[in-house]
Design an enzyme around this catalytic site. Structure first.
Site, short mmCIF file in Angstrom:
data_model
loop_
_atom_site.label_atom_id
_atom_site.label_comp_id
_atom_site.label_asym_id
_atom_site.label_seq_id
_atom_site.Cartn_x
_atom_site.Cartn_y
_atom_site.Cartn_z
N GLY A 69 3.66 4.03 1.11
CA GLY A 69 4.35 5.00 0.27
C GLY A 69 4.59 6.33 0.95
N THR A 70 3.65 6.80 1.74
CA THR A 70 3.81 8.09 2.40
C THR A 70 5.00 8.07 3.35
OG1 THR A 70 1.47 8.67 2.20
CG2 THR A 70 2.71 9.75 3.96
N ASN A 149 -0.43 9.96 -10.09
CA ASN A 149 -1.63 9.29 -9.60
C ASN A 149 -2.91 9.89 -10.14
OD1 ASN A 149 -0.55 11.43 -7.88
ND2 ASN A 149 -2.33 11.09 -6.56
N GLN A 177 2.47 4.47 -7.85
CA GLN A 177 1.52 4.11 -8.90
C GLN A 177 2.14 3.19 -9.95
OE1 GLN A 177 -1.75 4.76 -9.12
NE2 GLN A 177 -1.73 5.90 -7.20
N SER A 197 4.04 1.01 -2.36
CA SER A 197 3.00 0.70 -1.38
C SER A 197 2.22 -0.53 -1.82
CB SER A 197 2.04 1.90 -1.25
OG SER A 197 1.14 1.71 -0.18
N GLY A 198 2.06 -1.49 -0.92
CA GLY A 198 1.49 -2.79 -1.25
C GLY A 198 0.09 -2.76 -1.82
N HIS A 199 -0.75 -1.88 -1.31
CA HIS A 199 -2.16 -1.95 -1.71
C HIS A 199 -2.43 -1.41 -3.11
CE1 HIS A 199 -3.62 2.32 -1.08
NE2 HIS A 199 -2.42 2.38 -0.53
N THR A 235 8.21 -3.29 15.75
CA THR A 235 8.01 -4.71 15.44
C THR A 235 7.52 -4.89 14.00
OG1 THR A 235 7.46 -5.16 17.74
CG2 THR A 235 6.78 -6.80 16.13
N CYS A 323 -6.09 10.74 -1.33
CA CYS A 323 -5.50 11.42 -0.18
C CYS A 323 -5.96 12.86 -0.06
CB CYS A 323 -3.97 11.36 -0.26
SG CYS A 323 -3.33 9.68 -0.27
#
Length: 379
Positions: A69-70, A149, A177, A197-199, A235, A323
């Site tokens: 996300g950042t 968040n 979020q 963001s995946g996590h 990559t 963060c």
């Protein structure tokens, strides 16, 4: 252990891990290679892009994979500023954005950008009339997070998109979020750029995406190769890309079910804390908030001290954004929402998942009540 910090990160789902593993040791070819092993990786990237696009009502060519996300926030805001300076240098955002947005805006201010930071009300909601009044002839971008968040408040993204479209201004939303937890239709909401963001939705760390409306201009962010259609060199993170797509598909499939469970637990936890602990102030909107998000400020305590004591009892929580951990100052989000500085120092965030239970929440309330009482006596 009772884990209540899902806004910071989530457990990677078993099916996500299972899907990723072959791309470490079996399908490890570079997606940019022309031989069969590389072609398998390229096909996986194509399929992942298609899967994520479908969850947003977007087209596959509008999805760009990033490191999270950042990076997505940085890319959207900086690239719009660079590509639209012939139209203007004015950007509108809010005072409660994630630092990925706020620090990017501060960076651009040093390079000639003019930034308007909008106030929010006591619930963290942006005022639509104030936003529209802030638009100027040289406004090129509005950036407002989908859901906060720290306090969980969900912003009126659809109406904001309408305002942006009416005035010919591009619209970016940090949906880190929200994505995977709330339904999002980028075209209907007039969203031009969206970060995820995946996590945050049971996917892997280190991978995210940026949705870019195909009708907009957006320059390259990382230079050095032709990956991501020449806009983001490097990559491809094959295991991560495969994993985030599986997580996105899983989140979409179970969204309604998980949201219903989490909302019930959220409301129960809020009710119990308010009934059990005097001097507890709910932060964020009471109903227009993320399904699993609970945040309070407690009079007469330091949030960090309470978190240490919760950890000693096997309870994982936070005082706000992961963060900003280590920053001794009170939350900029809480201050912007009008919370007094001393009270803001007593903030605690408890963010749930469908894996939590009511029994766990009862234990957390009992522990938290005892900790708050003890800390107040020590003052």
């Amino acid at each position: 252990m009772i884990y209540l910090d899902n806004a910071a990160t989530t457990r990677t789902a078993p099916e996500v891990v299972e899907a990723m593993l072959p791309y470490f040791s079996e399908y490890y070819g570079n997606a940019g290679s022309i031989y069969g092993l590389g072609s398998q990786s390229k096909k996986a990237v194509i399929n992942a892009r298609k899967t994520i696009a479908e969850t947003l009502g977007a087209q596959p060519n509008e999805i760009y994979f990033t490191a999270g996300g950042t990076e997505s926030d940085n890319w959207a805001i900086k690239a719009v500023y660079e590509s639209c300076q012939d139209r203007g240098r004015h950007i509108i955002t809010t005072k409660i954005e994630h630092h990925a947005v706020l620090h990017t805006c501060k960076y651009l201010e040093g390079r000639g950008a003019r930034i308007t930071y909008l106030d929010v009300d006591e619930n963290g909601l942006v005022n639509l009339e104030q936003m529209e009044r802030a638009i100027r002839p040289d406004t090129i971008l509005i950036s407002v997070m989908y859901a906060n968040n720290e306090i969980g408040t969900i912003e009126p993204i659809g109406p904001i998109g309408e305002i942006a479209k009416e005035h010919g201004v591009l619209f970016h939303t940090d949906a880190v979020q929200a994505y995977g937890h709330l339904p999002i239709a980028v075209e209907q909401m007039h969203i031009d750029f969206l970060s995820a963001s995946g996590h945050k939705f049971n996917g892997p760390k280190g991978v995210g995406f940026l949705y870019v409306n195909s009708k907009t201009r957006l320059g390259s962010f990382i230079h050095g190769g032709q990956q991501e259609r020449g806009r983001r060199a490097g990559t491809e993170n094959m295991p991560g890309i495969v994993g985030i797509a599986v997580a996105a598909e899983r989140a979409a499939a179970y969204m309604d079910e998980h949201a219903a469970v989490e909302s019930r637990m959220r409301d129960y936890l809020i009710h119990c804390i308010e009934g059990k602990i005097p001097g507890a102030r709910l932060t964020g909107h009471r109903t227009m908030r993320l399904p699993g998000h609970v945040s309070f400020c407690f009079e007469g305590i330091q949030g960090e001290s309470a978190l240490i004591m919760l950890d000693m009892q096997g309870i994982c929580a936070s005082s706000g954004s992961a963060c900003t951990t280590g920053d001794p100052g009170p939350s900029h989000v809480l201050l912007a929402a009008g919370v007094p500085e001393e009270l803001a120092r007593g903030s605690i965030r408890l963010t749930l998942s469908e894996e939590n239970t009511m029994e766990e929440l009862d234990m957390v309330v009992e522990s938290l009540a005892g900790i708050v009482e003890k800390l107040r006596l020590l003052r």
